[in-house]
Each structure stands twice: as structure tokens, then as C-alpha cells.
Design a protein around this motif. Structure first.
Motif, PDB file in Angstrom:
ATOM      1  N   VAL A  41      -0.373   1.682 -13.232  1.00  0.00           N
ATOM      2  CA  VAL A  41      -0.182   1.542 -14.691  1.00  0.00           C
ATOM      3  C   VAL A  41      -0.732   0.177 -15.153  1.00  0.00           C
ATOM      4  CG1 VAL A  41       1.401   1.967 -16.602  1.00  0.00           C
ATOM      5  CG2 VAL A  41       1.947   2.900 -14.351  1.00  0.00           C
ATOM      6  N   HIS A  42      -1.993  -0.050 -14.794  1.00  0.00           N
ATOM      7  CA  HIS A  42      -2.795  -1.207 -15.251  1.00  0.00           C
ATOM      8  C   HIS A  42      -2.422  -2.540 -14.618  1.00  0.00           C
ATOM      9  CE1 HIS A  42      -4.815   1.074 -18.500  1.00  0.00           C
ATOM     10  NE2 HIS A  42      -3.705   1.787 -18.390  1.00  0.00           N
TER      11      HIS A  42
ATOM     12  N   SER B 117      -7.608   9.127  -4.803  1.00  0.00           N
ATOM     13  CA  SER B 117      -7.073   7.975  -4.055  1.00  0.00           C
ATOM     14  C   SER B 117      -7.642   7.880  -2.643  1.00  0.00           C
ATOM     15  CB  SER B 117      -5.540   7.994  -4.013  1.00  0.00           C
ATOM     16  OG  SER B 117      -5.031   7.451  -5.216  1.00  0.00           O
TER      17      SER B 117
ATOM     18  N   THR C 186      -6.662  -2.652  -5.236  1.00  0.00           N
ATOM     19  CA  THR C 186      -7.426  -1.412  -5.220  1.00  0.00           C
ATOM     20  C   THR C 186      -7.150  -0.736  -6.556  1.00  0.00           C
ATOM     21  OG1 THR C 186      -5.597  -0.301  -4.075  1.00  0.00           O
ATOM     22  CG2 THR C 186      -7.438  -1.064  -2.724  1.00  0.00           C
TER      23      THR C 186
ATOM     24  N   THR D 135      -8.982   0.937 -16.467  1.00  0.00           N
ATOM     25  CA  THR D 135      -8.044   1.090 -15.327  1.00  0.00           C
ATOM     26  C   THR D 135      -6.993  -0.010 -15.268  1.00  0.00           C
ATOM     27  OG1 THR D 135      -9.394  -0.249 -13.829  1.00  0.00           O
ATOM     28  CG2 THR D 135      -9.889   2.110 -13.917  1.00  0.00           C
TER      29      THR D 135
ATOM     30  N   SER E  76       0.835  -1.202   0.000  1.00  0.00           N
ATOM     31  CA  SER E  76       0.000   0.000   0.000  1.00  0.00           C
ATOM     32  C   SER E  76       0.867   1.248   0.000  1.00  0.00           C
ATOM     33  CB  SER E  76      -0.908  -0.012   1.246  1.00  0.00           C
ATOM     34  OG  SER E  76      -1.802   1.070   1.218  1.00  0.00           O
ATOM     35  N   MET E  77       0.528   2.199  -0.843  1.00  0.00           N
ATOM     36  CA  MET E  77       1.245   3.475  -0.879  1.00  0.00           C
ATOM     37  C   MET E  77       0.600   4.485   0.058  1.00  0.00           C
ATOM     38  SD  MET E  77       3.682   3.132  -3.042  1.00  0.00           S
ATOM     39  CE  MET E  77       3.802   1.377  -2.821  1.00  0.00           C
TER      40      MET E  77
ATOM     41  N   ASN F 267      -4.909   2.826   1.488  1.00  0.00           N
ATOM     42  CA  ASN F 267      -6.205   2.240   1.098  1.00  0.00           C
ATOM     43  C   ASN F 267      -6.157   0.712   1.057  1.00  0.00           C
ATOM     44  OD1 ASN F 267      -7.854   4.728   0.317  1.00  0.00           O
ATOM     45  ND2 ASN F 267      -5.939   5.026  -0.805  1.00  0.00           N
ATOM     46  N   THR F 268      -5.118   0.165   0.453  1.00  0.00           N
ATOM     47  CA  THR F 268      -5.032  -1.295   0.338  1.00  0.00           C
ATOM     48  C   THR F 268      -4.829  -1.913   1.721  1.00  0.00           C
ATOM     49  OG1 THR F 268      -3.945  -0.821  -1.769  1.00  0.00           O
ATOM     50  CG2 THR F 268      -4.099  -3.132  -1.129  1.00  0.00           C
TER      51      THR F 268
ATOM     52  N   THR G 188      -3.357  -0.982  -7.912  1.00  0.00           N
ATOM     53  CA  THR G 188      -3.140  -1.035  -9.360  1.00  0.00           C
ATOM     54  C   THR G 188      -2.313   0.175  -9.761  1.00  0.00           C
ATOM     55  OG1 THR G 188      -5.251  -2.139  -9.669  1.00  0.00           O
ATOM     56  CG2 THR G 188      -4.292  -1.068 -11.614  1.00  0.00           C
TER      57      THR G 188
ATOM     58  N   VAL H 131      -8.863   2.625  -9.407  1.00  0.00           N
ATOM     59  CA  VAL H 131      -9.772   3.761  -9.579  1.00  0.00           C
ATOM     60  C   VAL H 131     -11.155   3.256 -10.011  1.00  0.00           C
ATOM     61  CG1 VAL H 131     -10.209   5.799 -11.025  1.00  0.00           C
ATOM     62  CG2 VAL H 131      -7.939   5.438 -10.039  1.00  0.00           C
TER      63      VAL H 131
HETATM   64  C1  LIG Z   1       1.998   5.780 -10.160  1.00  0.00           C
HETATM   65  C2  LIG Z   1       0.532   5.418 -10.076  1.00  0.00           C
HETATM   66  C3  LIG Z   1      -0.096   4.759 -11.135  1.00  0.00           C
HETATM   67  C4  LIG Z   1      -1.447   4.412 -11.048  1.00  0.00           C
HETATM   68  N1  LIG Z   1      -2.032   3.751 -12.092  1.00  0.00           N
HETATM   69  C5  LIG Z   1      -3.320   3.339 -11.978  1.00  0.00           C
HETATM   70  C6  LIG Z   1      -3.931   2.566 -12.994  1.00  0.00           C
HETATM   71  O1  LIG Z   1      -3.342   2.244 -14.032  1.00  0.00           O
HETATM   72  N2  LIG Z   1      -5.219   2.163 -12.822  1.00  0.00           N
HETATM   73  C7  LIG Z   1      -5.929   2.492 -11.688  1.00  0.00           C
HETATM   74  O2  LIG Z   1      -7.092   2.099 -11.576  1.00  0.00           O
HETATM   75  N3  LIG Z   1      -5.379   3.239 -10.703  1.00  0.00           N
HETATM   76  C8  LIG Z   1      -4.101   3.658 -10.819  1.00  0.00           C
HETATM   77  N4  LIG Z   1      -3.528   4.376  -9.811  1.00  0.00           N
HETATM   78  C9  LIG Z   1      -4.317   4.678  -8.606  1.00  0.00           C
HETATM   79  C10 LIG Z   1      -4.040   3.610  -7.542  1.00  0.00           C
HETATM   80  O3  LIG Z   1      -4.630   2.389  -7.913  1.00  0.00           O
HETATM   81  C11 LIG Z   1      -4.548   4.046  -6.173  1.00  0.00           C
HETATM   82  O4  LIG Z   1      -3.742   5.147  -5.786  1.00  0.00           O
HETATM   83  C12 LIG Z   1      -4.419   2.928  -5.176  1.00  0.00           C
HETATM   84  O5  LIG Z   1      -5.393   1.957  -5.413  1.00  0.00           O
HETATM   85  C13 LIG Z   1      -4.528   3.416  -3.797  1.00  0.00           C
HETATM   86  O6  LIG Z   1      -4.150   2.349  -2.941  1.00  0.00           O
HETATM   87  P1  LIG Z   1      -3.041   2.578  -1.831  1.00  0.00           P
HETATM   88  O7  LIG Z   1      -3.524   3.735  -0.999  1.00  0.00           O
HETATM   89  O8  LIG Z   1      -3.038   1.320  -1.042  1.00  0.00           O
HETATM   90  O9  LIG Z   1      -1.756   2.829  -2.485  1.00  0.00           O
HETATM   91  C14 LIG Z   1      -2.189   4.743  -9.887  1.00  0.00           C
HETATM   92  C15 LIG Z   1      -1.555   5.413  -8.826  1.00  0.00           C
HETATM   93  C16 LIG Z   1      -0.215   5.750  -8.913  1.00  0.00           C
HETATM   94  C17 LIG Z   1       0.431   6.464  -7.750  1.00  0.00           C
END
Ligand SMILES: Cc1cc2nc3c(=O)[nH]c(=O)nc-3n(C[C@H](O)[C@H](O)[C@H](O)COP(=O)(O)O)c2cc1C
Length: 180
Positions: free
Chosen positions: A58-59, A150, A110, A119, A9-10, A13-14, A56, A112
């Protein structure tokens, strides 16, 4: 029955989704969560169910470059808080280092809140890798949705808990009913 939910998770959310899944798994016994950055040499053979999820990027599953990108983004977007160890190796690198496995597993991500065709879904790649490693998948890969900022969409934690309950039902050992 012992279950583990391994997550990456960044922005948290995850992690929240992983914790909700673990709550849902509760009825089958001990279920705990573990960030992939802490997994090191954890022996998975002691677990009856291994659930694996990540954001997720970049797909698909994140890479070193996308994790760096995520941390960079949080520097300018003050609404985002970066998780500890966010730039450590992720699910992709960990799964790449596992030799073989057995037992039951399931994948989630997780992403978008938009059509998956647009996505992409990290859970698809995680699921494929788990199958190739030798796990028996007990559910189809599942996505939990965040908005464009996010932030986890309303109701997604509750849905994750329900998904955990479903996994518990599908992972319980088969009952041997006695007929007399
Ligand atoms: C570098 C980067 C690339 C991303 N690419 C996608 C993507 O291709 N498709 C998508 O649905 N969300 C994309 N996202 C959104 C992430 O899926 C979303 O930030 C993540 O689900 C949040 O979970 P986390 O809080 O656990 O990191 C991207 C986010 C980042 C930072």
C-alpha cells in the motif's frame, strides 16, 4: 568491514534480493543477511554498513494489516509460498523501536514493475527513517521489481548484486595514500 542486510519478506522475493546484495557486498568483508523477525536486540553498532529493505505494501512499508492480507492472499493463490514469520513485526515496527544509530546505511525495497508514482516505494520511508536515526546514507534508495504475480523480474537478482558491489565501494574507508 562488517555489513548486515536486514530484510522483511512475505513471499521470498525481498529475501532473494537481500541475499544477492550481501553477495555483492562480499568483497568488503563479512556481510550477512538477517530477517527482521530475528533481529530482537541485535547491536547494530558493530556494523560498518546496515542495509535495510522490505516489500512495498500500500505504497509504503508493510503494516500488521497488510502482512495479514499477504498471508490471506497466499491461501488462495497456490503459486505463493509464505516465508516463516511473515506475520511477525516488520521493518516499520523495528525501525520505530530503534533509539538512535550511527554509521553507514542504505535502503531498498521490492515493488511491482510499474512507475513508482503509481506503486509507491517502501524504500523511501525506510531511507527517511534511517536518516532520522542518525545513519549516513551511502546511496539513494533502490527498488527491485516483481511482476503482477509477485515473481522477481528477470535480471533483478543480478542487479541487486551489482548494487551491493556499489554500496561496498561507497562504504570502504577512505584510502590514505602516502606520497613520498
Ligand atoms: C497487501 C499487499 C499490498 C501491496 N501493495 C503494493 C503497492 O502499493 N505497491 C507495489 O508496488 N506493490 C505492492 N504489493 C506487491 C508487493 O510489493 C510484492 O508482493 C513484494 O514486493 C514481494 O516481495 P516479498 O516476496 O518479499 O514479499 C503489495 C502486496 C501485498 C501482499
Amino acid at each position: 568491514m562488517h555489513a548486515i542486510v536486514v530484510y522483511e519478506s512475505m513471499y521470498g522475493n525481498t529475501r532473494h534480493v537481500a541475499e544477492a546484495i550481501a553477495r555483492g557486498l562480499g568483497p568488503i568483508g563479512a556481510a550477512h543477511t538477517l530477517p527482521v523477525s530475528h533481529i530482537r536486540d541485535t547491536d547494530l553498532s558493530g556494523y560498518d554498513l546496515v542495509v535495510v529493505g522490505g516489500p512495498t505494501h500500500v505504497h509504503g512499508m508493510s503494516r500488521e494489516s497488510t502482512r495479514k492480507g499477504a498471508v490471506e492472499k497466499a491461501r488462495t493463490d497456490t503459486a505463493l509460498t509464505v516465508e516463516p514469520d511473515a506475520e511477525s513485526e516488520g521493518i516499520r515496527e523495528w525501525l520505530g523501536s530503534v533509539r538512535s544509530a550511527h554509521g553507514k546505511a542504505a535502503a531498498f525495497d521490492t515493488r511491482v514493475d510499474a512507475p513508482a508514482l503509481v506503486t509507491g516505494r517502501a524504500s523511501k520511508g525506510i531511507n527517511k527513517k534511517l536518516r532520522h536515526l542518525g545513519f549516513e546514507l551511502v546511496a539513494a534508495p533502490e527498488s527491485f521489481l516483481v511482476d503482477k504475480e509477485s515473481v522477481l523480474e528477470a535480471g533483478e537478482e543480478e542487479r541487486a548484486e551489482r548494487w551491493g558491489r556499489t554500496l561496498a565501494e561507497h562504504s570502504a574507508p577512505a584510502r590514505t595514500d602516502r606520497t613520498s
